[in-house]
Write a protein that holds these residues in place. Structure first.
Motif, PDB file in Angstrom:
ATOM      1  N   ARG A  48     -13.816  75.004  60.657  1.00  0.00           N
ATOM      2  CA  ARG A  48     -13.226  76.346  60.513  1.00  0.00           C
ATOM      3  C   ARG A  48     -14.019  77.369  61.340  1.00  0.00           C
ATOM      4  O   ARG A  48     -13.450  78.261  61.969  1.00  0.00           O
ATOM      5  CB  ARG A  48     -13.219  76.739  59.030  1.00  0.00           C
ATOM      6  CG  ARG A  48     -12.616  78.100  58.690  1.00  0.00           C
ATOM      7  CD  ARG A  48     -11.105  78.151  58.860  1.00  0.00           C
ATOM      8  NE  ARG A  48     -10.722  78.959  60.003  1.00  0.00           N
ATOM      9  CZ  ARG A  48      -9.462  79.264  60.311  1.00  0.00           C
ATOM     10  NH1 ARG A  48      -8.448  78.819  59.594  1.00  0.00           N
ATOM     11  NH2 ARG A  48      -9.189  79.989  61.362  1.00  0.00           N
TER      12      ARG A  48
ATOM     13  N   PHE B 131      -0.932  74.100  76.097  1.00  0.00           N
ATOM     14  CA  PHE B 131       0.015  74.506  75.050  1.00  0.00           C
ATOM     15  C   PHE B 131      -0.567  74.236  73.655  1.00  0.00           C
ATOM     16  O   PHE B 131      -1.662  73.706  73.521  1.00  0.00           O
ATOM     17  CB  PHE B 131       1.340  73.763  75.249  1.00  0.00           C
ATOM     18  CG  PHE B 131       1.972  74.060  76.587  1.00  0.00           C
ATOM     19  CD1 PHE B 131       2.720  75.218  76.784  1.00  0.00           C
ATOM     20  CD2 PHE B 131       1.785  73.205  77.669  1.00  0.00           C
ATOM     21  CE1 PHE B 131       3.278  75.510  78.021  1.00  0.00           C
ATOM     22  CE2 PHE B 131       2.347  73.487  78.914  1.00  0.00           C
ATOM     23  CZ  PHE B 131       3.092  74.636  79.088  1.00  0.00           C
ATOM     24  N   THR B 132       0.189  74.601  72.627  1.00  0.00           N
ATOM     25  CA  THR B 132      -0.277  74.446  71.247  1.00  0.00           C
ATOM     26  C   THR B 132      -0.720  73.013  70.962  1.00  0.00           C
ATOM     27  O   THR B 132       0.013  72.072  71.223  1.00  0.00           O
ATOM     28  CB  THR B 132       0.849  74.816  70.264  1.00  0.00           C
ATOM     29  OG1 THR B 132       1.228  76.173  70.506  1.00  0.00           O
ATOM     30  CG2 THR B 132       0.378  74.699  68.817  1.00  0.00           C
ATOM     31  N   PRO B 133      -1.922  72.860  70.385  1.00  0.00           N
ATOM     32  CA  PRO B 133      -2.432  71.519  70.102  1.00  0.00           C
ATOM     33  C   PRO B 133      -1.545  70.750  69.128  1.00  0.00           C
ATOM     34  O   PRO B 133      -0.985  71.328  68.196  1.00  0.00           O
ATOM     35  CB  PRO B 133      -3.808  71.766  69.464  1.00  0.00           C
ATOM     36  CG  PRO B 133      -4.005  73.216  69.378  1.00  0.00           C
ATOM     37  CD  PRO B 133      -2.874  73.917  70.039  1.00  0.00           C
ATOM     38  N   ARG B 134      -1.436  69.461  69.357  1.00  0.00           N
ATOM     39  CA  ARG B 134      -0.753  68.576  68.409  1.00  0.00           C
ATOM     40  C   ARG B 134      -1.723  67.528  67.867  1.00  0.00           C
ATOM     41  O   ARG B 134      -1.605  67.130  66.728  1.00  0.00           O
ATOM     42  CB  ARG B 134       0.430  67.845  69.080  1.00  0.00           C
ATOM     43  CG  ARG B 134       1.518  68.735  69.659  1.00  0.00           C
ATOM     44  CD  ARG B 134       2.136  69.734  68.705  1.00  0.00           C
ATOM     45  NE  ARG B 134       2.873  69.199  67.597  1.00  0.00           N
ATOM     46  CZ  ARG B 134       4.165  69.399  67.340  1.00  0.00           C
ATOM     47  NH1 ARG B 134       4.901  70.112  68.170  1.00  0.00           N
ATOM     48  NH2 ARG B 134       4.737  68.913  66.266  1.00  0.00           N
TER      49      ARG B 134
ATOM     50  N   PRO C  67      -4.884  71.235  59.003  1.00  0.00           N
ATOM     51  CA  PRO C  67      -4.678  72.678  58.788  1.00  0.00           C
ATOM     52  C   PRO C  67      -4.455  73.452  60.084  1.00  0.00           C
ATOM     53  O   PRO C  67      -3.996  74.589  60.051  1.00  0.00           O
ATOM     54  CB  PRO C  67      -5.993  73.139  58.134  1.00  0.00           C
ATOM     55  CG  PRO C  67      -6.635  71.898  57.607  1.00  0.00           C
ATOM     56  CD  PRO C  67      -6.192  70.781  58.492  1.00  0.00           C
ATOM     57  N   TYR C  68      -4.803  72.849  61.203  1.00  0.00           N
ATOM     58  CA  TYR C  68      -4.650  73.526  62.497  1.00  0.00           C
ATOM     59  C   TYR C  68      -3.450  72.978  63.266  1.00  0.00           C
ATOM     60  O   TYR C  68      -3.276  73.267  64.447  1.00  0.00           O
ATOM     61  CB  TYR C  68      -5.951  73.375  63.303  1.00  0.00           C
ATOM     62  CG  TYR C  68      -7.145  73.810  62.485  1.00  0.00           C
ATOM     63  CD1 TYR C  68      -7.426  75.164  62.330  1.00  0.00           C
ATOM     64  CD2 TYR C  68      -7.942  72.881  61.814  1.00  0.00           C
ATOM     65  CE1 TYR C  68      -8.484  75.573  61.528  1.00  0.00           C
ATOM     66  CE2 TYR C  68      -9.005  73.286  61.016  1.00  0.00           C
ATOM     67  CZ  TYR C  68      -9.265  74.630  60.871  1.00  0.00           C
ATOM     68  OH  TYR C  68     -10.298  75.043  60.076  1.00  0.00           O
ATOM     69  N   GLY C  69      -2.661  72.148  62.602  1.00  0.00           N
ATOM     70  CA  GLY C  69      -1.471  71.587  63.253  1.00  0.00           C
ATOM     71  C   GLY C  69      -1.807  70.625  64.372  1.00  0.00           C
ATOM     72  O   GLY C  69      -0.969  70.340  65.227  1.00  0.00           O
ATOM     73  N   SER C  70      -3.039  70.107  64.383  1.00  0.00           N
ATOM     74  CA  SER C  70      -3.421  69.221  65.490  1.00  0.00           C
ATOM     75  C   SER C  70      -3.885  67.864  64.965  1.00  0.00           C
ATOM     76  O   SER C  70      -4.774  67.251  65.530  1.00  0.00           O
ATOM     77  CB  SER C  70      -4.489  69.882  66.354  1.00  0.00           C
ATOM     78  OG  SER C  70      -5.658  70.143  65.609  1.00  0.00           O
TER      79      SER C  70
ATOM     80  N   GLN D 190      -2.122  65.055  64.772  1.00  0.00           N
ATOM     81  CA  GLN D 190      -1.309  63.930  65.226  1.00  0.00           C
ATOM     82  C   GLN D 190      -2.173  63.002  66.085  1.00  0.00           C
ATOM     83  O   GLN D 190      -2.374  63.254  67.268  1.00  0.00           O
ATOM     84  CB  GLN D 190      -0.155  64.502  66.040  1.00  0.00           C
ATOM     85  CG  GLN D 190       1.084  63.661  66.106  1.00  0.00           C
ATOM     86  CD  GLN D 190       2.263  64.457  66.672  1.00  0.00           C
ATOM     87  OE1 GLN D 190       2.938  65.228  65.999  1.00  0.00           O
ATOM     88  NE2 GLN D 190       2.481  64.299  67.961  1.00  0.00           N
TER      89      GLN D 190
ATOM     90  N   ASP E 225       1.575  70.383  72.841  1.00  0.00           N
ATOM     91  CA  ASP E 225       3.028  70.446  72.927  1.00  0.00           C
ATOM     92  C   ASP E 225       3.477  70.175  74.365  1.00  0.00           C
ATOM     93  O   ASP E 225       2.982  70.803  75.290  1.00  0.00           O
ATOM     94  CB  ASP E 225       3.503  71.830  72.472  1.00  0.00           C
ATOM     95  CG  ASP E 225       4.978  71.834  72.178  1.00  0.00           C
ATOM     96  OD1 ASP E 225       5.772  71.677  73.130  1.00  0.00           O
ATOM     97  OD2 ASP E 225       5.349  71.970  71.014  1.00  0.00           O
TER      98      ASP E 225
ATOM     99  N   ARG F 211      -3.512  82.313  72.721  1.00  0.00           N
ATOM    100  CA  ARG F 211      -3.860  81.620  71.473  1.00  0.00           C
ATOM    101  C   ARG F 211      -3.642  80.107  71.571  1.00  0.00           C
ATOM    102  O   ARG F 211      -4.433  79.317  71.056  1.00  0.00           O
ATOM    103  CB  ARG F 211      -3.057  82.198  70.305  1.00  0.00           C
ATOM    104  CG  ARG F 211      -3.536  83.577  69.883  1.00  0.00           C
ATOM    105  CD  ARG F 211      -2.631  84.150  68.799  1.00  0.00           C
ATOM    106  NE  ARG F 211      -2.517  83.270  67.661  1.00  0.00           N
ATOM    107  CZ  ARG F 211      -3.341  83.281  66.598  1.00  0.00           C
ATOM    108  NH1 ARG F 211      -4.340  84.136  66.549  1.00  0.00           N
ATOM    109  NH2 ARG F 211      -3.153  82.441  65.608  1.00  0.00           N
ATOM    110  N   GLU F 212      -2.566  79.704  72.228  1.00  0.00           N
ATOM    111  CA  GLU F 212      -2.338  78.265  72.394  1.00  0.00           C
ATOM    112  C   GLU F 212      -3.512  77.630  73.129  1.00  0.00           C
ATOM    113  O   GLU F 212      -4.004  76.555  72.757  1.00  0.00           O
ATOM    114  CB  GLU F 212      -1.030  78.026  73.159  1.00  0.00           C
ATOM    115  CG  GLU F 212       0.212  78.449  72.379  1.00  0.00           C
ATOM    116  CD  GLU F 212       1.523  78.258  73.128  1.00  0.00           C
ATOM    117  OE1 GLU F 212       2.580  78.597  72.569  1.00  0.00           O
ATOM    118  OE2 GLU F 212       1.493  77.776  74.283  1.00  0.00           O
TER     119      GLU F 212
ATOM    120  N   LEU G 114      -6.758  77.686  70.909  1.00  0.00           N
ATOM    121  CA  LEU G 114      -6.661  76.688  69.831  1.00  0.00           C
ATOM    122  C   LEU G 114      -6.962  75.290  70.375  1.00  0.00           C
ATOM    123  O   LEU G 114      -7.574  74.461  69.689  1.00  0.00           O
ATOM    124  CB  LEU G 114      -5.263  76.712  69.202  1.00  0.00           C
ATOM    125  CG  LEU G 114      -4.972  77.850  68.220  1.00  0.00           C
ATOM    126  CD1 LEU G 114      -3.472  77.937  67.929  1.00  0.00           C
ATOM    127  CD2 LEU G 114      -5.747  77.671  66.910  1.00  0.00           C
TER     128      LEU G 114
END
Lengths: 453, 453
Positions: free
Chosen positions: B26, B354-357, B380-383, B385, B411, B432-433, B436
């Motif tokens: 975090r 792009f936004t992390p996966r 929690p960070y959408g990453s 996968q 992404d 931000r993408e 992150l």
């Protein structure tokens, strides 16, 4: 006649999805990726009609467009639901200038907040900066009276989901003018609700309170807000001159636009999917919420095109007036109640047309668990993030009349960069991201229809 | 001296992450979201230096920039690793015209594929369209000889991950010219590798084969390819006139740029994180791969700024020449081998900013399982996968010398819209993408460092 129809199952057990479900969902995504129509529909709505604030001629055109677009799909029924909506107009482009003792004025890019009164010519006053409504309430009245209150708390950049930061900072925009007027201020200047650092002001709704003076409220860009804050540090006696000619006209008759596929087995039970047809008057209302409208229409098209015709009735609803009143959403729930309609679930897409992540579910815990069983079916498409949370403004009034409210959730990083601005235009929408969203929505409707809740 | 250092643990057990890990991760994300430097670094690299094809003056400037940028961070060591790279130049803007019997010519937007020979003035020939290398091989020689072979198989839109479609369609670009020349063709025209429908041609590397004539190869935009295909249906005898002055000059001396934080406990064991510093000569090399470079630098900065200094040595490597030779990646692995270096893991970011996966892991199954244990920390960070798969071209040559190759995964929907084109520019990157992504990479390095593999 209802007696001749099979009874609607009262409650379904959580159902483990089958291999057939996986294949059918793949067919939905394939159809969307190969032949999706959301993007071309959105190109028309944004390019040929554009911004469509409630009460505007463009909003009326958008109603016609929505009806025609759904009629072309050969749905079982397409109809309008009348609703009276507010009619606020911006008037001439707003002007604002910072005037310090020395030097010439500094121009600020501003827009009126939606619903604000105008300034009645030029309104010039000193400025007091605060970071919160609480800080304003604690200030001595002499420091506020006769001034603009400048609400300058930024959105919190630390949340991964930008919507959370928007919600938290939004009190300044929604309630700033009332709080300012209560302390004798002449107006409110509000930092735009965005995490971007640029010169683009973001409008959005604000409200007044019975018995409190109506003072004008404007949004400054984040760059402009930082500039004003810096100048105030050097000269706390500077003034701002604001000129806005916005006003609220009498309510106007408008419509929700509704298209239906009638259920083959349980036609009285309804699954609603929708977005809002109105938008702010800046930009083209592309991500907010043209994308939700075209995805909702597309969800029905995908069910038809794949032959996955639902046993329950599925309705696409293009709600009117989400932005400044939610009259369409309220009307839809009112009529559903008055007609004693049986609503299984309502889904909304109103967070932009970006890459799908999952769904936010607002339902009883047992119902949430039933939906969560389907999560693995969405993982291959990167949209398996199921969470409990706010589902959407338009469908909100259905709460208590429906077993589950579901919010389509997509990538949130870019949304507030353009939200409620002149930059919310078609070119910000990516075709595949948009079509994947419609497919995700159709896939969940397919499961809701098949298994119930 | 090595004997005085603690021995490096040979193999770690899969370790369940602790609450401390969650807190530390975090902190990494907070630092990136509040004070990330990737975006401003990228603004400089793309805006002040721009495109930086191997061998170009801009590539040399980028080496200086990378060195200086890492030196400013106060890393323990920043150095250059010499490598000879190819030097291909595009020459004058390419021209192409479709000439049918009747009417005037139709202009096509084309770009030479990287590495192609020029046309030596205007090259005019008939066109034979194919969908695959296999289809070309099956054609009678008379239908190919003296013509352009037009490879027109689109990328498959049905894959959710666009990289898979890119990989599958890429044989046309990589091997089209050789396959065409083997059948007596005079050149290759290749449909751009993108899922977008527009007039932007995409370059990319191609190669020749010893003993096969070198024929020129150009990329057409998807719109241009569709137009040519349509015109061919009406007039199979039309010709295309192509003019390209590209050429390959002698190899040039260049560098990988390396920055290190020396491990506090096991300094001989190395974790590499990198992107490639070179780019194609069109656009600004923003998403490909300026973003990977600034994220790799940022990963080290985040570890320092949060005080999470690693026990193992962490190296950021800005690789030279990924696009047309991978000489930098090969050199880095060669030197690691020659020096008998001990590499724990190597990570690469080369799929855009792009936004992390999540991450794609290329390692033995037991190692993959150890990394997968950390997945919940990224959810929690959408990453979160995590998948097995290709990790990256630059770090590929380390295979067999390192326990895990890890590809940062983000992404993929927008990447091939701008990949290898004039549109790969800074404005396509979202702050931000991007930040992150750097945080996700730093978080995984933190865990790799703490637990080993």
């Amino acid at each position: 006649m209802a007696l001749l129809l099979p009874a609607v199952p009262l409650a379904a057990q959580a159902q483990t999805p089958t291999a057939t479900d996986s294949v059918n969902i793949r067919r939905i995504y394939d159809e969307a990726l190969a032949r999706g129509q959301s993007y071309e529909n959105l190109r028309y709505l944004t390019g040929q009609i554009g911004a469509r604030l409630s009460g505007s001629p463009q909003a009326a055109q958008a109603v016609q467009w929505g009806q025609l677009t759904m009629e072309k799909l050969g749905l079982d029924r397409v109809y309008l639901q009348e609703v009276m909506v507010p009619h606020w107009v911006r008037g001439k482009p707003e002007k604002a200038t910072i005037r310090a003792d020395k030097g010439k004025g500094v121009s600020l890019n501003v827009v009126a907040l939606g619903g604000s009164v105008g300034t009645g010519g030029k309104l010039r006053a000193g400025v007091v900066e605060v970071q919160s409504l609480a800080q304003l309430a604690a200030l001595p009245e002499a420091q506020v009276k006769g001034k603009f209150v400048f609400f300058n708390r930024p959105m919190n950049p630390l949340y991964v989901e930008t919507g959370k930061a928007y919600g938290e900072a939004g009190d300044q925009r929604r309630s700033g003018a009332v709080a300012a007027a209560k302390r004798g201020a002449v107006g409110a200047l509000v930092r735009s609700l965005t995490l971007a650092q640029d010169d683009l002001p973001h409008t959005g709704t604000m409200s007044y309170q019975e018995g409190v003076a109506k003072v004008p409220a404007a949004a400054l860009s984040t760059k402009g807000a930082d500039e004003l804050s810096q100048l105030l540090k050097a000269d706390s006696n500077l003034s701002v001159e604001l000129e806005m000619s916005c006003q609220t006209l009498p309510d106007v008759k408008s419509y929700n636009v509704i298209g239906e596929i009638k259920g083959t087995k349980y036609p009285v039970q309804i699954i609603t999917v929708g977005g809002h047809l109105d938008s702010w008057d800046l930009g083209q209302g592309a991500h907010d919420d043209g994308t939700g409208c075209v995805q909702s229409i597309e969800a029905l098209r995908l069910l038809k095109a794949t032959g996955l015709l639902p046993e329950r009735t599925v309705r696409a609803v293009l709600f009117m007036n989400e932005e400044n009143g939610n009259r369409g959403g309220i009307k839809y729930a009112e009529i559903a109640k008055a007609n004693n309609e049986n609503h299984l679930a309502a889904m909304e897409s109103d967070g932009g047309g970006f890459t799908p992540r999952g769904f936010n579910i607002d339902a009883a815990p047992a119902v949430v668990r039933k939906i969560e069983v389907w999560q693995p079916l969405f993982a291959p498409y990167g949209s398996g993030q199921f969470a409990q949370g706010h589902a959407g403004t338009d469908i909100g009034p259905l709460k208590g009349q429906v077993q589950a409210l579901v919010g389509y959730d997509c990538d949130s990083q870019r949304y507030f960069d353009i939200h409620h601005t002149a930059a919310d235009t078609f070119d910000k929408v990516n075709r595949r991201e948009l079509e994947l969203g419609g497919a995700s929505m159709a896939a969940l409707i397919y499961l809701l229809n098949k298994y119930g809740l």
